[in-house]
Design a protein around this motif. Sequence first.
Motif, PDB file in Angstrom:
ATOM      1  N   LEU A  80      -9.784   0.323  -0.567  1.00  0.00           N
ATOM      2  CA  LEU A  80      -8.865  -0.446   0.254  1.00  0.00           C
ATOM      3  C   LEU A  80      -8.872   0.084   1.688  1.00  0.00           C
ATOM      4  O   LEU A  80      -8.133   1.011   2.043  1.00  0.00           O
ATOM      5  CB  LEU A  80      -7.469  -0.405  -0.349  1.00  0.00           C
ATOM      6  CG  LEU A  80      -7.392  -0.976  -1.783  1.00  0.00           C
ATOM      7  CD1 LEU A  80      -5.959  -0.937  -2.300  1.00  0.00           C
ATOM      8  CD2 LEU A  80      -7.934  -2.399  -1.836  1.00  0.00           C
ATOM      9  N   TYR A  92       0.830  -1.205   0.000  1.00  0.00           N
ATOM     10  CA  TYR A  92       0.000   0.000   0.000  1.00  0.00           C
ATOM     11  C   TYR A  92       0.865   1.256   0.000  1.00  0.00           C
ATOM     12  O   TYR A  92       0.562   2.229  -0.696  1.00  0.00           O
ATOM     13  CB  TYR A  92      -0.904   0.024   1.239  1.00  0.00           C
ATOM     14  CG  TYR A  92      -1.938  -1.071   1.327  1.00  0.00           C
ATOM     15  CD1 TYR A  92      -2.522  -1.622   0.183  1.00  0.00           C
ATOM     16  CD2 TYR A  92      -2.373  -1.542   2.567  1.00  0.00           C
ATOM     17  CE1 TYR A  92      -3.487  -2.612   0.274  1.00  0.00           C
ATOM     18  CE2 TYR A  92      -3.344  -2.531   2.672  1.00  0.00           C
ATOM     19  CZ  TYR A  92      -3.897  -3.067   1.533  1.00  0.00           C
ATOM     20  OH  TYR A  92      -4.852  -4.044   1.634  1.00  0.00           O
ATOM     21  N   LEU A 131      -6.798   4.155  -2.234  1.00  0.00           N
ATOM     22  CA  LEU A 131      -5.973   3.819  -1.077  1.00  0.00           C
ATOM     23  C   LEU A 131      -5.969   4.897   0.001  1.00  0.00           C
ATOM     24  O   LEU A 131      -5.817   4.573   1.183  1.00  0.00           O
ATOM     25  CB  LEU A 131      -4.521   3.566  -1.501  1.00  0.00           C
ATOM     26  CG  LEU A 131      -4.216   2.360  -2.371  1.00  0.00           C
ATOM     27  CD1 LEU A 131      -4.392   2.679  -3.845  1.00  0.00           C
ATOM     28  CD2 LEU A 131      -2.806   1.850  -2.112  1.00  0.00           C
ATOM     29  N   PHE A 166      -8.733   1.526  -8.035  1.00  0.00           N
ATOM     30  CA  PHE A 166      -8.399   1.268  -6.637  1.00  0.00           C
ATOM     31  C   PHE A 166      -8.271   2.604  -5.907  1.00  0.00           C
ATOM     32  O   PHE A 166      -7.697   3.560  -6.442  1.00  0.00           O
ATOM     33  CB  PHE A 166      -7.069   0.516  -6.506  1.00  0.00           C
ATOM     34  CG  PHE A 166      -7.146  -0.941  -6.844  1.00  0.00           C
ATOM     35  CD1 PHE A 166      -7.237  -1.905  -5.848  1.00  0.00           C
ATOM     36  CD2 PHE A 166      -7.123  -1.372  -8.166  1.00  0.00           C
ATOM     37  CE1 PHE A 166      -7.300  -3.247  -6.158  1.00  0.00           C
ATOM     38  CE2 PHE A 166      -7.186  -2.716  -8.488  1.00  0.00           C
ATOM     39  CZ  PHE A 166      -7.272  -3.656  -7.480  1.00  0.00           C
ATOM     40  N   GLN A 209     -10.234  -6.050   4.360  1.00  0.00           N
ATOM     41  CA  GLN A 209      -9.237  -5.185   3.743  1.00  0.00           C
ATOM     42  C   GLN A 209      -9.797  -4.290   2.645  1.00  0.00           C
ATOM     43  O   GLN A 209      -9.184  -3.274   2.304  1.00  0.00           O
ATOM     44  CB  GLN A 209      -8.098  -6.039   3.179  1.00  0.00           C
ATOM     45  CG  GLN A 209      -7.166  -6.584   4.228  1.00  0.00           C
ATOM     46  CD  GLN A 209      -6.256  -5.512   4.808  1.00  0.00           C
ATOM     47  OE1 GLN A 209      -5.504  -4.862   4.094  1.00  0.00           O
ATOM     48  NE2 GLN A 209      -6.327  -5.312   6.117  1.00  0.00           N
ATOM     49  N   ALA A 210     -10.936  -4.668   2.099  1.00  0.00           N
ATOM     50  CA  ALA A 210     -11.461  -3.873   0.980  1.00  0.00           C
ATOM     51  C   ALA A 210     -12.960  -4.075   0.859  1.00  0.00           C
ATOM     52  O   ALA A 210     -13.514  -5.073   1.350  1.00  0.00           O
ATOM     53  CB  ALA A 210     -10.782  -4.271  -0.329  1.00  0.00           C
TER      54      ALA A 210
END
Length: 385
Positions: A301, A28, A47, A45, A275-276
């Motif tokens: 995420l 990450y 983060l 995605f 986690q996501a």
Amino acid sequence: MSTTLSLANRFFLEAMSPAFREDPYPFYDRYRGEGLLQVADTVWFALAHDDVSVLLRQPRLSSHESRLSQDPAGHARLRGLVAGAFTPRRIEKLRATAQTITDELIADLFTRSATGPVDLVAGFAHPFPMRVICSLLGVPEPDRPTFTSWSASVARVVEPPMLRSAEVEAEIERDERALAAYFGELIERCRRTPGDDLLSAVIALEAAGERTKPREIVDIAMLLLVAGHETTMNLLGNGMLALLGNPDQLALLRDRPELIPGAIDELLRFDSPLQATRRVTPEDLTLCGRPVKAGSELMLLLGAANRDPTVFAEPHRLDVTRDARRHVAFGGGVHHCLGMALARLEGTVAFTSLLTRCPAMTLAGAPERRPTYILRGLQALPVSL
């Protein structure tokens, strides 16, 4: 754009690796400064904590996590029914049940530890939340082993589709049907003879003439099983591993157990059980400054957001005195975790009992990670008591 896609594709490939599954946090860190990462034409995605928080609360995005998302009105109605039945009073009544289960499991751990190390996952982290959720739902004792098997199978639906083989997909569908049939019988029993369980409470809140459909029964079960068992099991395993790896923090909680309720947030932040989470764009949208096409899939995420250094100082350091309430382990927006009050209660009861009654607990071997990516937890945690 080619550089961005190349970068994002490297992240995507690394995210599917065994090394990522063991410890995703260094991965990450390599990519978190890039904003939304576009892996493919319609795959993104997120983060950063700010991006993830905004997208969790974006009302124009739908969720893939539950089939409830196929019918927004039905989703809101069902969540309303469950939330109405999931009252603070009902959760608090589970405290005594949770404590009784904890005491029984710890006593059994000590019995088995007479012959050597014990597995804290098999002996505690797995059965504890399952017994609590079965008690909450009114699942009779003789049915619980089968129920446990079904729930573990169905929970795999949250994993990335590309990682599920045709065989696994068939197993999930088979066990969903079995779970639907079982809950259909159970809810009819609750209608005939209401009890003091959550399903009976949901039935009591149904609008006049509006009965819960069989498909909706599985939706309710999925919401509660994943929230009430899978994530709590991972919280207990990940949390104990984190504490055993940070003896100063473990000692602090043992000396000051009053810190444990607040420390639950830090343990959830430090190694997030989920986690996501996924979102889908129903139309062309501008999200976090980027144009995103209709039908795009966004992977938010949560684990990366919970280690964001712009929000949490020294994010890779476990600090049980930290105010970690800005973590996103419970999601957010209309799809926030319905079971978060139950998870906090279970975590507080479990960690308080484990730390006070097992003061000499130490690692007795290498922990084993579950072969999953979205659900981050342990398959085994060998300890000596």
